[in-house]
Design a protein around this motif. Sequence first.
Motif, PDB file in Angstrom:
ATOM      1  N   ASP A  15       0.835  -1.204   0.000  1.00 48.90           N
ATOM      2  CA  ASP A  15       0.000   0.000   0.000  1.00 48.90           C
ATOM      3  C   ASP A  15       0.867   1.250   0.000  1.00 48.90           C
ATOM      4  N   LEU A  16       1.957   1.205   0.741  1.00 50.59           N
ATOM      5  CA  LEU A  16       2.864   2.347   0.787  1.00 50.59           C
ATOM      6  C   LEU A  16       3.540   2.573  -0.557  1.00 50.59           C
ATOM      7  N   GLN A  17       3.876   1.489  -1.248  1.00 48.75           N
ATOM      8  CA  GLN A  17       4.476   1.623  -2.578  1.00 48.75           C
ATOM      9  C   GLN A  17       3.483   2.275  -3.537  1.00 48.75           C
ATOM     10  N   GLN A  18       2.224   1.868  -3.470  1.00 43.12           N
ATOM     11  CA  GLN A  18       1.200   2.467  -4.321  1.00 43.12           C
ATOM     12  C   GLN A  18       1.010   3.949  -3.982  1.00 43.12           C
ATOM     13  N   GLU A  19       1.037   4.262  -2.695  1.00 45.73           N
ATOM     14  CA  GLU A  19       0.901   5.652  -2.264  1.00 45.73           C
ATOM     15  C   GLU A  19       2.078   6.482  -2.772  1.00 45.73           C
ATOM     16  N   LEU A  20       3.266   5.918  -2.713  1.00 43.79           N
ATOM     17  CA  LEU A  20       4.459   6.608  -3.193  1.00 43.79           C
ATOM     18  C   LEU A  20       4.369   6.865  -4.690  1.00 43.79           C
ATOM     19  N   LEU A  21       3.891   5.892  -5.428  1.00 40.80           N
ATOM     20  CA  LEU A  21       3.741   6.040  -6.869  1.00 40.80           C
ATOM     21  C   LEU A  21       2.739   7.149  -7.207  1.00 40.80           C
ATOM     22  N   SER A  22       1.618   7.170  -6.513  1.00 40.04           N
ATOM     23  CA  SER A  22       0.618   8.202  -6.794  1.00 40.04           C
ATOM     24  C   SER A  22       1.125   9.586  -6.393  1.00 40.04           C
ATOM     25  N   LEU A  23       1.890   9.660  -5.319  1.00 39.15           N
ATOM     26  CA  LEU A  23       2.430  10.955  -4.900  1.00 39.15           C
ATOM     27  C   LEU A  23       3.483  11.471  -5.875  1.00 39.15           C
ATOM     28  N   THR A  24       4.304  10.579  -6.416  1.00 38.44           N
ATOM     29  CA  THR A  24       5.312  11.032  -7.381  1.00 38.44           C
ATOM     30  C   THR A  24       4.649  11.493  -8.675  1.00 38.44           C
ATOM     31  N   LYS A  25       3.562  10.838  -9.062  1.00 38.79           N
ATOM     32  CA  LYS A  25       2.818  11.302 -10.237  1.00 38.79           C
ATOM     33  C   LYS A  25       2.196  12.665  -9.976  1.00 38.79           C
ATOM     34  N   ALA A  26       1.668  12.850  -8.774  1.00 42.28           N
ATOM     35  CA  ALA A  26       1.089  14.143  -8.412  1.00 42.28           C
ATOM     36  C   ALA A  26       2.162  15.225  -8.396  1.00 42.28           C
ATOM     37  N   GLN A  27       3.340  14.877  -7.901  1.00 41.33           N
ATOM     38  CA  GLN A  27       4.436  15.835  -7.869  1.00 41.33           C
ATOM     39  C   GLN A  27       4.840  16.247  -9.279  1.00 41.33           C
ATOM     40  N   PHE A  28       4.876  15.289 -10.179  1.00 39.34           N
ATOM     41  CA  PHE A  28       5.219  15.601 -11.560  1.00 39.34           C
ATOM     42  C   PHE A  28       4.198  16.554 -12.166  1.00 39.34           C
ATOM     43  N   GLY A  29       2.914  16.275 -11.930  1.00 39.31           N
ATOM     44  CA  GLY A  29       1.863  17.144 -12.450  1.00 39.31           C
ATOM     45  C   GLY A  29       1.965  18.554 -11.893  1.00 39.31           C
ATOM     46  N   LEU A  30       2.275  18.652 -10.610  1.00 41.33           N
ATOM     47  CA  LEU A  30       2.409  19.971 -10.001  1.00 41.33           C
ATOM     48  C   LEU A  30       3.627  20.713 -10.542  1.00 41.33           C
TER      49      LEU A  30
ATOM     50  N   THR B  64       1.076  27.435  -4.609  1.00 39.16           N
ATOM     51  CA  THR B  64       2.399  26.808  -4.672  1.00 39.16           C
ATOM     52  C   THR B  64       2.728  25.986  -3.432  1.00 39.16           C
ATOM     53  N   SER B  65       1.952  26.122  -2.375  1.00 37.35           N
ATOM     54  CA  SER B  65       2.224  25.343  -1.163  1.00 37.35           C
ATOM     55  C   SER B  65       1.883  23.859  -1.366  1.00 37.35           C
ATOM     56  N   GLU B  66       1.075  23.545  -2.355  1.00 32.39           N
ATOM     57  CA  GLU B  66       0.729  22.151  -2.643  1.00 32.39           C
ATOM     58  C   GLU B  66       1.974  21.332  -2.978  1.00 32.39           C
ATOM     59  N   LEU B  67       2.895  21.925  -3.709  1.00 34.29           N
ATOM     60  CA  LEU B  67       4.114  21.227  -4.085  1.00 34.29           C
ATOM     61  C   LEU B  67       4.921  20.848  -2.848  1.00 34.29           C
ATOM     62  N   ARG B  68       4.986  21.742  -1.890  1.00 36.88           N
ATOM     63  CA  ARG B  68       5.713  21.472  -0.651  1.00 36.88           C
ATOM     64  C   ARG B  68       5.046  20.351   0.140  1.00 36.88           C
ATOM     65  N   LYS B  69       3.709  20.364   0.197  1.00 35.03           N
ATOM     66  CA  LYS B  69       2.977  19.328   0.930  1.00 35.03           C
ATOM     67  C   LYS B  69       3.208  17.954   0.318  1.00 35.03           C
ATOM     68  N   VAL B  70       3.164  17.884  -1.008  1.00 35.36           N
ATOM     69  CA  VAL B  70       3.366  16.601  -1.687  1.00 35.36           C
ATOM     70  C   VAL B  70       4.784  16.099  -1.464  1.00 35.36           C
TER      71      VAL B  70
ATOM     72  N   VAL C  31       6.343   8.897   3.439  1.00 34.86           N
ATOM     73  CA  VAL C  31       6.119   7.536   2.954  1.00 34.86           C
ATOM     74  C   VAL C  31       7.453   6.793   2.849  1.00 34.86           C
ATOM     75  N   LYS C  32       8.467   7.453   2.317  1.00 32.13           N
ATOM     76  CA  LYS C  32       9.776   6.811   2.193  1.00 32.13           C
ATOM     77  C   LYS C  32      10.368   6.470   3.557  1.00 32.13           C
TER      78      LYS C  32
END
Length: 64
Positions: free
Chosen positions: A13-28, A40-46, A53-54
């Motif tokens: 589950d953590l690996q899946q969460e990490l994958l979705s967060l990295t995709k979100a980071q790329f989009g941001l 712009t604070s969203e980028l910092r939160k992600v 997660v790591k």
Amino acid sequence: MKASELKTKSATDLQQELLSLTKAQFGLRMQVATQQMTNTSELRKVRRDIARVKTVLKEKGAQK
């Protein structure tokens, strides 16, 4: 997202969460590059969520 919530999840589950967060980071990052981002604070939160997660994944790996 809190670290206590993450500690209850399994490693897969953590690996899946990490994958979705990295995709979100790329989009941001793309939104920042194209000047479409207003909050712009969203980028910092992600970025901090990715670090959480790591950290939890590393702790779970050290326990075994």
